[in-house]
Motif scaffolding. Structure first.
Motif, mmCIF file in Angstrom:
data_model
loop_
_atom_site.group_PDB
_atom_site.id
_atom_site.type_symbol
_atom_site.label_atom_id
_atom_site.label_comp_id
_atom_site.label_asym_id
_atom_site.label_seq_id
_atom_site.Cartn_x
_atom_site.Cartn_y
_atom_site.Cartn_z
ATOM 1 N N LEU A 284 11.972 9.420 7.209
ATOM 2 C CA LEU A 284 11.097 8.679 8.118
ATOM 3 C C LEU A 284 9.695 9.273 8.138
ATOM 4 O O LEU A 284 8.696 8.549 8.163
ATOM 5 C CB LEU A 284 11.693 8.674 9.531
ATOM 6 N N ALA A 285 9.618 10.603 8.135
ATOM 7 C CA ALA A 285 8.312 11.266 8.132
ATOM 8 C C ALA A 285 7.540 10.936 6.866
ATOM 9 O O ALA A 285 6.319 10.712 6.905
ATOM 10 C CB ALA A 285 8.498 12.780 8.260
ATOM 11 N N ILE B 149 6.261 7.294 7.167
ATOM 12 C CA ILE B 149 5.114 7.224 8.082
ATOM 13 C C ILE B 149 3.868 7.810 7.425
ATOM 14 O O ILE B 149 2.772 7.244 7.516
ATOM 15 C CB ILE B 149 5.438 7.969 9.392
ATOM 16 N N SER C 298 0.494 5.684 6.562
ATOM 17 C CA SER C 298 -0.761 6.135 7.165
ATOM 18 C C SER C 298 -1.802 6.412 6.087
ATOM 19 O O SER C 298 -2.988 6.073 6.239
ATOM 20 C CB SER C 298 -0.529 7.394 8.005
ATOM 21 N N ILE D 71 5.575 -3.112 12.994
ATOM 22 C CA ILE D 71 5.737 -1.694 12.646
ATOM 23 C C ILE D 71 4.725 -1.319 11.565
ATOM 24 O O ILE D 71 4.050 -0.295 11.643
ATOM 25 C CB ILE D 71 7.174 -1.420 12.150
ATOM 26 N N LEU E 259 1.409 1.327 11.907
ATOM 27 C CA LEU E 259 1.261 2.526 11.091
ATOM 28 C C LEU E 259 0.023 2.488 10.208
ATOM 29 O O LEU E 259 -0.553 3.530 9.876
ATOM 30 C CB LEU E 259 2.507 2.712 10.206
#
Length: 281
Positions: A8-9, A12, A16, A233, A237
């Protein structure tokens, strides 16, 4: 699909970073960054298990929503430098919006191959222009008449709506072959991104609402996580980083010789075109 915290990190962080690059490109090239966002979102949604028949429309719709704040930030900076030709925007405004509306209607009924096909062809042509284009490539030293301008604005609107871009690549190319400087073309194109992205995003909400309802087992494409073909979502992000970097890119556009950036962006578009071309088989 279950993800670990590390996965997940990574997701993200990648989105980003894509948002930051989107904002930078919006400022430097006058594009909304959709050419970057769409292929990244395509892989992101594939990892999440989104069905292929709605994956590409979701990429395009989400990209248009991301372009809204990015284009506004970019346009404000270019306008402050007094580089925007408002007369061209006034001519393009109505036909471009009509083209976007037509593209939204097509999006409601078209198979995903249409989106991939349009993106692949236009991205490849844009890559060719960026990699091999010369300042001497001109059709005339003055902009064409209003009829031709309006027709081209309509075409930009349709293609942008089907690709998830702000129209900057297409409008910049058009202006430069008619004798306008690249800096003015970039600045004016940033304003076109606003005219295209807002009705475009609304069109994809309309187009995707009935389709999303066909997949009740996928929470990620239902409210509150999505509106029609727009992933909230993805927007959440991508947008923050793009807002920060768009003014930076716009300021750089007035300071840098952009040939190296054009080469890098052209190679990226060429790779993206090849990726989508392979996905047809």
């Amino acid at each position: 699909m279950d993800f670990t915290w590390i996965e997940l990190a990574v997701i993200i962080a990648c989105l980003s970073a894509a948002g930051a690059l989107t904002g930078l490109l919006a400022g430097v090239f006058g594009v909304g960054g959709g050419a970057v966002v769409v292929p990244i979102l395509y892989e992101f949604f594939r990892m999440l298990g989104m069905p292929e028949d709605i994956r590409m429309p979701f990429c395009v719709g989400t990209s248009l929503a991301v372009i809204i704040p990015t284009s506004i930030q970019s346009f404000r900076t270019h306008f402050a430098h007094k580089a925007v030709d408002s007369s061209i925007l006034r001519i393009w405004a109505v036909p471009a919006v009509l083209g976007v509306i037509a593209g939204g209607i097509i999006a409601r009924y078209a198979p995903q191959e249409v989106f991939k096909g349009v993106f692949t062809v236009v991205a490849a042509l844009s890559a060719f222009r960026l990699l091999f284009g010369k300042e001497s490539w001109r059709l005339a030293s003055e902009m064409p008449g209003r009829a031709v301008m309006r027709l081209y604005g309509f075409v930009i609107g349709i293609l942008s709506a089907l690709m998830g871009i702000g129209g900057g690549q297409l409008s910049s190319m058009f202006m430069t072959v008619y004798g306008r400087s690249i800096h003015q073309a970039v600045a004016t194109s940033s304003g076109l991104g606003i005219l295209i992205s807002i009705p475009g995003a609304l069109g994809y909400i309309y187009a995707g609402w009935p389709r999303a309802a066909q997949y009740p087992e996928l929470a990620m494409i239902q409210p509150p996580f999505a509106l029609g073909y727009i992933s909230l979502i993805g927007v959440a992000l991508l947008v923050p980083a793009s807002i920060v970097t768009a003014p930076i890119g716009a300021r750089l556009a007035h300071r840098l010789a952009k040939r190296r950036l054009e080469l890098a962006f052209g190679l990226f578009l060429l790779l993206v075109s090849a990726r989508f071309l392979v996905s047809f088989w």
